[in-house]
Design a protein around this motif. Structure first.
Motif, PDB file in Angstrom:
ATOM      1  N   MET A  56       0.817  -1.211   0.000  1.00  0.00           N
ATOM      2  CA  MET A  56       0.000   0.000   0.000  1.00  0.00           C
ATOM      3  C   MET A  56       0.853   1.264   0.000  1.00  0.00           C
ATOM      4  O   MET A  56       0.473   2.278  -0.570  1.00  0.00           O
ATOM      5  CB  MET A  56      -0.941   0.018   1.212  1.00  0.00           C
ATOM      6  CG  MET A  56      -1.975   1.128   1.164  1.00  0.00           C
ATOM      7  SD  MET A  56      -2.604   1.612   2.787  1.00  0.00           S
ATOM      8  CE  MET A  56      -1.272   2.677   3.380  1.00  0.00           C
ATOM      9  N   GLN A  57       2.007   1.215   0.613  1.00  0.00           N
ATOM     10  CA  GLN A  57       2.890   2.376   0.643  1.00  0.00           C
ATOM     11  C   GLN A  57       4.169   2.154  -0.164  1.00  0.00           C
ATOM     12  O   GLN A  57       5.185   2.794   0.084  1.00  0.00           O
ATOM     13  CB  GLN A  57       3.218   2.765   2.081  1.00  0.00           C
ATOM     14  CG  GLN A  57       2.001   3.345   2.817  1.00  0.00           C
ATOM     15  CD  GLN A  57       2.297   3.761   4.233  1.00  0.00           C
ATOM     16  OE1 GLN A  57       2.847   2.998   5.013  1.00  0.00           O
ATOM     17  NE2 GLN A  57       1.939   4.998   4.578  1.00  0.00           N
ATOM     18  N   ASN A  58       4.061   1.295  -1.161  1.00  0.00           N
ATOM     19  CA  ASN A  58       5.154   1.148  -2.129  1.00  0.00           C
ATOM     20  C   ASN A  58       4.938   2.234  -3.175  1.00  0.00           C
ATOM     21  O   ASN A  58       4.287   2.027  -4.198  1.00  0.00           O
ATOM     22  CB  ASN A  58       5.106  -0.250  -2.761  1.00  0.00           C
ATOM     23  CG  ASN A  58       6.228  -0.495  -3.754  1.00  0.00           C
ATOM     24  OD1 ASN A  58       6.840   0.448  -4.270  1.00  0.00           O
ATOM     25  ND2 ASN A  58       6.503  -1.754  -4.045  1.00  0.00           N
ATOM     26  N   TYR A  59       5.470   3.395  -2.924  1.00  0.00           N
ATOM     27  CA  TYR A  59       5.136   4.574  -3.723  1.00  0.00           C
ATOM     28  C   TYR A  59       5.603   4.459  -5.173  1.00  0.00           C
ATOM     29  O   TYR A  59       4.959   5.001  -6.079  1.00  0.00           O
ATOM     30  CB  TYR A  59       5.691   5.828  -3.053  1.00  0.00           C
ATOM     31  CG  TYR A  59       5.122   6.051  -1.678  1.00  0.00           C
ATOM     32  CD1 TYR A  59       3.745   6.176  -1.494  1.00  0.00           C
ATOM     33  CD2 TYR A  59       5.936   6.101  -0.551  1.00  0.00           C
ATOM     34  CE1 TYR A  59       3.202   6.361  -0.241  1.00  0.00           C
ATOM     35  CE2 TYR A  59       5.395   6.283   0.716  1.00  0.00           C
ATOM     36  CZ  TYR A  59       4.030   6.403   0.868  1.00  0.00           C
ATOM     37  OH  TYR A  59       3.496   6.576   2.123  1.00  0.00           O
ATOM     38  N   THR A  60       6.684   3.758  -5.395  1.00  0.00           N
ATOM     39  CA  THR A  60       7.134   3.544  -6.774  1.00  0.00           C
ATOM     40  C   THR A  60       6.089   2.744  -7.554  1.00  0.00           C
ATOM     41  O   THR A  60       5.763   3.069  -8.695  1.00  0.00           O
ATOM     42  CB  THR A  60       8.480   2.799  -6.792  1.00  0.00           C
ATOM     43  OG1 THR A  60       9.443   3.552  -6.046  1.00  0.00           O
ATOM     44  CG2 THR A  60       8.973   2.611  -8.213  1.00  0.00           C
ATOM     45  N   LYS A  86      -5.697  -2.147  -1.693  1.00  0.00           N
ATOM     46  CA  LYS A  86      -6.024  -2.719  -0.387  1.00  0.00           C
ATOM     47  C   LYS A  86      -5.410  -1.881   0.737  1.00  0.00           C
ATOM     48  O   LYS A  86      -4.322  -1.323   0.592  1.00  0.00           O
ATOM     49  CB  LYS A  86      -5.520  -4.160  -0.302  1.00  0.00           C
ATOM     50  CG  LYS A  86      -6.370  -5.156  -1.073  1.00  0.00           C
ATOM     51  CD  LYS A  86      -6.101  -6.568  -0.604  1.00  0.00           C
ATOM     52  CE  LYS A  86      -7.182  -7.525  -1.061  1.00  0.00           C
ATOM     53  NZ  LYS A  86      -7.048  -8.854  -0.450  1.00  0.00           N
ATOM     54  N   ARG A  87      -6.117  -1.837   1.837  1.00  0.00           N
ATOM     55  CA  ARG A  87      -5.632  -1.112   3.008  1.00  0.00           C
ATOM     56  C   ARG A  87      -4.461  -1.862   3.634  1.00  0.00           C
ATOM     57  O   ARG A  87      -4.489  -3.083   3.785  1.00  0.00           O
ATOM     58  CB  ARG A  87      -6.758  -0.968   4.030  1.00  0.00           C
ATOM     59  CG  ARG A  87      -6.397  -0.154   5.257  1.00  0.00           C
ATOM     60  CD  ARG A  87      -7.579  -0.104   6.207  1.00  0.00           C
ATOM     61  NE  ARG A  87      -7.347   0.783   7.331  1.00  0.00           N
ATOM     62  CZ  ARG A  87      -8.234   1.008   8.306  1.00  0.00           C
ATOM     63  NH1 ARG A  87      -9.411   0.401   8.261  1.00  0.00           N
ATOM     64  NH2 ARG A  87      -7.957   1.839   9.296  1.00  0.00           N
ATOM     65  N   GLY A  88      -3.423  -1.132   4.000  1.00  0.00           N
ATOM     66  CA  GLY A  88      -2.306  -1.733   4.711  1.00  0.00           C
ATOM     67  C   GLY A  88      -2.748  -2.289   6.047  1.00  0.00           C
ATOM     68  O   GLY A  88      -3.667  -1.768   6.686  1.00  0.00           O
ATOM     69  N   GLU A  90      -3.657   7.459   5.860  1.00  0.00           N
ATOM     70  CA  GLU A  90      -2.538   6.873   5.123  1.00  0.00           C
ATOM     71  C   GLU A  90      -3.033   6.123   3.892  1.00  0.00           C
ATOM     72  O   GLU A  90      -2.426   6.185   2.810  1.00  0.00           O
ATOM     73  CB  GLU A  90      -1.753   5.932   6.041  1.00  0.00           C
ATOM     74  CG  GLU A  90      -0.962   6.661   7.114  1.00  0.00           C
ATOM     75  CD  GLU A  90      -0.448   5.740   8.195  1.00  0.00           C
ATOM     76  OE1 GLU A  90       0.486   6.144   8.916  1.00  0.00           O
ATOM     77  OE2 GLU A  90      -0.977   4.613   8.341  1.00  0.00           O
ATOM     78  N   TRP A  91      -4.138   5.417   4.050  1.00  0.00           N
ATOM     79  CA  TRP A  91      -4.736   4.669   2.945  1.00  0.00           C
ATOM     80  C   TRP A  91      -5.172   5.601   1.815  1.00  0.00           C
ATOM     81  O   TRP A  91      -4.863   5.385   0.646  1.00  0.00           O
ATOM     82  CB  TRP A  91      -5.916   3.882   3.503  1.00  0.00           C
ATOM     83  CG  TRP A  91      -6.607   2.924   2.600  1.00  0.00           C
ATOM     84  CD1 TRP A  91      -6.176   2.456   1.389  1.00  0.00           C
ATOM     85  CD2 TRP A  91      -7.860   2.306   2.861  1.00  0.00           C
ATOM     86  NE1 TRP A  91      -7.101   1.581   0.876  1.00  0.00           N
ATOM     87  CE2 TRP A  91      -8.137   1.457   1.754  1.00  0.00           C
ATOM     88  CE3 TRP A  91      -8.773   2.378   3.917  1.00  0.00           C
ATOM     89  CZ2 TRP A  91      -9.306   0.703   1.690  1.00  0.00           C
ATOM     90  CZ3 TRP A  91      -9.928   1.609   3.847  1.00  0.00           C
ATOM     91  CH2 TRP A  91     -10.187   0.788   2.752  1.00  0.00           C
ATOM     92  N   LEU A  92      -5.856   6.671   2.185  1.00  0.00           N
ATOM     93  CA  LEU A  92      -6.341   7.608   1.176  1.00  0.00           C
ATOM     94  C   LEU A  92      -5.208   8.376   0.517  1.00  0.00           C
ATOM     95  O   LEU A  92      -5.270   8.707  -0.674  1.00  0.00           O
ATOM     96  CB  LEU A  92      -7.353   8.572   1.801  1.00  0.00           C
ATOM     97  CG  LEU A  92      -8.660   7.923   2.275  1.00  0.00           C
ATOM     98  CD1 LEU A  92      -9.607   8.964   2.835  1.00  0.00           C
ATOM     99  CD2 LEU A  92      -9.336   7.150   1.150  1.00  0.00           C
TER     100      LEU A  92
END
Length: 271
Positions: free
Chosen positions: A122-126, A141-143, A150-152
């Motif tokens: 979810m927070q793999n920004y690349t 999917k929500r972490g 953070e999800w949004l």
């Protein structure tokens, strides 16, 4: 919370149009089904055939599997995506599957109709930026420990690149309780509907990790007016190569469809 893209015009709710009259967020309740992992051509063929008979229009299946243990089944990769595409074409079903690596996105879009970003990414920004550049719907999917903000914000990363065809998927969060695999947070449905224009899907399989809880939480998802559910289905859950304990068999899925649709029809009649 500064939602420049997914919060814009939230009164005009986003409808994800997959073609062939298959839509998510169009005042209907979408049921997505399939196995946790694609194990073989014959396995996914058998499941897809059954789901098609039940008028399920979207087939899920994991080809790339991020597993906690490096010794667990990791999926068939692009071979699994090929099997999914074959089933999609044969049974006129749309395909949703997870992509783990930004380098695979360009090749994978030829096989799937919805790119899934899993909890661990979810927070793999690349990766988020890469799927934001393609013309394919994304299920985010929500972490497992992520706050709603953070999800949004992860969804904003995708939309910022030009792709706002995003489906949010609540799959449970990690809490102090360990009776279930995760704690399924259904409060997010009315919260997210107030904050964003995006459709919200619930994953009661990962959200509970307990087979007998999947149907009750599916009905609860319909009751809180989620836009649909994504359920893990296998003809022999005890023999599944991954997450068999949270997968339901065909008979249980028959009952789930009937009971969940009944709840949705009831809620729709009240509105």
């Amino acid at each position: 919370m500064n939602l420049k893209y997914i919060g814009k015009d939230k009164e005009e709710k986003k409808v994800i149009d997959l073609g062939d009259n298959v839509k998510i967020g169009d005042n209907n309740f979408t049921i997505i089904g399939g196995p946790c992992s694609v194990e073989s051509r014959s396995q996914i063929e058998k499941i897809a055939s059954y789901l098609s008979e039940k008028n399920i229009k979207i087939l899920r299946g994991g080809a790339f599997k991020p597993r906690t243990s490096p010794y667990s089944f990791q999926g068939l990769g692009f071979e699994g995506l090929k099997y999914l595409k074959e089933c999609g074409e044969k049974y006129n079903m749309k395909i949703v599957s997870e992509i783990l690596d930004p380098r695979d996105v360009e090749d994978a879009i030829d096989y799937v109709d919805i790119i899934q970003i899993g909890s661990r990414n979810m927070q793999n920004y690349t990766l988020l930026k890469e799927v934001g550049k393609v013309n394919k719907p994304v299920m985010l999917k929500r972490g497992m420990t992520a706050t709603i903000e953070e999800w949004l914000m992860a969804a904003e990363y995708i939309a910022l690149e030009g792709n706002d065809n995003i489906i949010l998927c609540e799959r449970g969060i990690r809490t102090f309780d360990n009776y279930t695999r995760n704690t399924l947070d259904l409060t997010v449905v009315p919260i997210l509907k107030a904050l964003t224009k995006l459709p919200i899907i619930i994953d009661p399989s990962h959200g509970t990790g307990v087979r007998r809880l999947v149907a009750p939480m599916s009905k609860a998802s319909a009751a809180v007016e989620a836009d649909g559910i994504m359920v893990e289905v296998h003809f022999s859950p005890e023999e599944a190569l991954s997450d068999g304990h949270q997968s339901i068999d065909f008979r249980a899925f028959d009952e789930l469809i009937e009971e969940t649709n009944r709840v949705f029809d009831c809620i729709s009649g009240i509105k």
